[in-house]
Scaffold this active site. Sequence first.
Site, PDB file in Angstrom:
ATOM      1  N   ASP A 110       0.834  -1.198   0.000  1.00  0.00           N
ATOM      2  CA  ASP A 110       0.000   0.000   0.000  1.00  0.00           C
ATOM      3  C   ASP A 110       0.873   1.253   0.000  1.00  0.00           C
ATOM      4  OD1 ASP A 110      -2.435   1.722   0.721  1.00  0.00           O
ATOM      5  OD2 ASP A 110      -3.271  -0.294   0.902  1.00  0.00           O
ATOM      6  N   HIS A 124      -3.993   5.927   3.707  1.00  0.00           N
ATOM      7  CA  HIS A 124      -4.677   4.761   3.160  1.00  0.00           C
ATOM      8  C   HIS A 124      -4.104   3.458   3.718  1.00  0.00           C
ATOM      9  CE1 HIS A 124      -5.761   1.715   0.078  1.00  0.00           C
ATOM     10  NE2 HIS A 124      -6.866   2.421   0.005  1.00  0.00           N
ATOM     11  N   SER A 138     -11.443  -0.693  -0.518  1.00  0.00           N
ATOM     12  CA  SER A 138     -10.128  -0.888   0.088  1.00  0.00           C
ATOM     13  C   SER A 138     -10.226  -1.249   1.556  1.00  0.00           C
ATOM     14  CB  SER A 138      -9.277   0.375  -0.057  1.00  0.00           C
ATOM     15  OG  SER A 138      -8.705   0.471  -1.323  1.00  0.00           O
TER      16      SER A 138
END
Length: 443
Positions: A187, A231, A384
């Site tokens: 990621d 994220h 996600s």
Amino acid sequence: MKNTARPLSCMALMVLALAVTSCGSVPPVTTTASVTAPAMRQLATVRVGPSVTETALLSSMPGAQILSFDREGGYAVVSLPAAQQNLQAAGLVSGRLQALDATLVTLEPDLDVAVQSDDEAESMGITTWAGGITTWAGGITTWAGGLSFLAGTNLNGALSYLSQLGIPEAHKLVPELGKGVKVAVLDTGVDLNHALIKSRLDTVSDWDYIGNDAVPQEEQAASGTSSKYGHGTGVAGVILQVAPNATLMTYRVLRPDGSGPLSYVVQAIDRAVTNGAQIINLSLGITTNSSALNTVIARAVEKGVLVVNSSGNTGTAGMVYPGQNVGSTMFPKGSGLIAVGSVGTTLKKSKFSSYAKNMSLTSFGENVLTAFPGTRIVSASGTSFAAPAVSGALALALSTGRAQPTTLSTDLLNSTTPNLDPTYNGGLGTGTLNVYNLVRNYR
């Protein structure tokens, strides 16, 4: 893209359902000012015989870099310089390569990855964490049970979807809570100092492909540029809510704007498998099929590694790759490649979630509470954040010592709660993740 904010913050950020594109098929990638994108390279997937060595292969391909080499599996994935735009220049049809008992399978561009520019893409609302941090890894009851850091409405919402997933009951049944299971997170990096995460990191195996060092710390984008900051930390937080004692292997393959070369993903998957990952979470994807990516994922699955991929955030039919390959000859359902879409607590498809007949299952991807850099928490939405709940559930199951990787995917699909969406049920897999139903197969 759509932004949402929460009362205690004026910040919001968009996060990803990554799309790698063929030339000209999506808007150009926005690159942060602080990072220089590498020159376009080519990715060659090569079939190698049992006598081929890495050294010999490199000598036959000037300027090449080996991303993955598996002589036992009979393949290599190689990156070639941008100047070598044809097979002859790359030496791939020369007598030297043929003499090595090696054969070119495919040659493809090392495309940059980019977040989907859809109005319904993922979003985060940031709030301040005010306490309760020491019990994150002790189980969801202690993490979500303190009013010291969550407003009552947020707490009730959190307990609602966690209860629907069967997590409190699953934790009672599996007190190991994921202990001894390694989950690789590919990621934007992770906040390595986050109080809720830092004690669960495998700092020996981690790598930052963006910074080319062993510190995969999330970084802020340059001022005025697109940012997907937080994220990876959010993804890691979801995994640890479901499997609090799991070990996270962190690989930073995406820049702060949420983009990064496909070659980084290929290398990270190879490294994760080599370092003992049992689960790989890919909350990212590509819109074109990639032989190089398929090859390293197939190698991972053959070695018993489970690969979990978010379906994408277009809200329309068709998932991103590699998840789109679920049900194919290479990745039949139950093979170990798992594609995850998003539903809300009503068990109906999230507006933003991509869907497909070959989707594996869904999980909750709306207003999910998770970690954010700076010892903060967020309410995050997007596929996600649905995928890592499945990764956590798999880790929880494996920690029982009774779940087998060869059958765990099938057990997962057979343990879901039926979705309640009359319009999209044909494209939402077998149902929604039910962690308790899964783990009681082994206890």
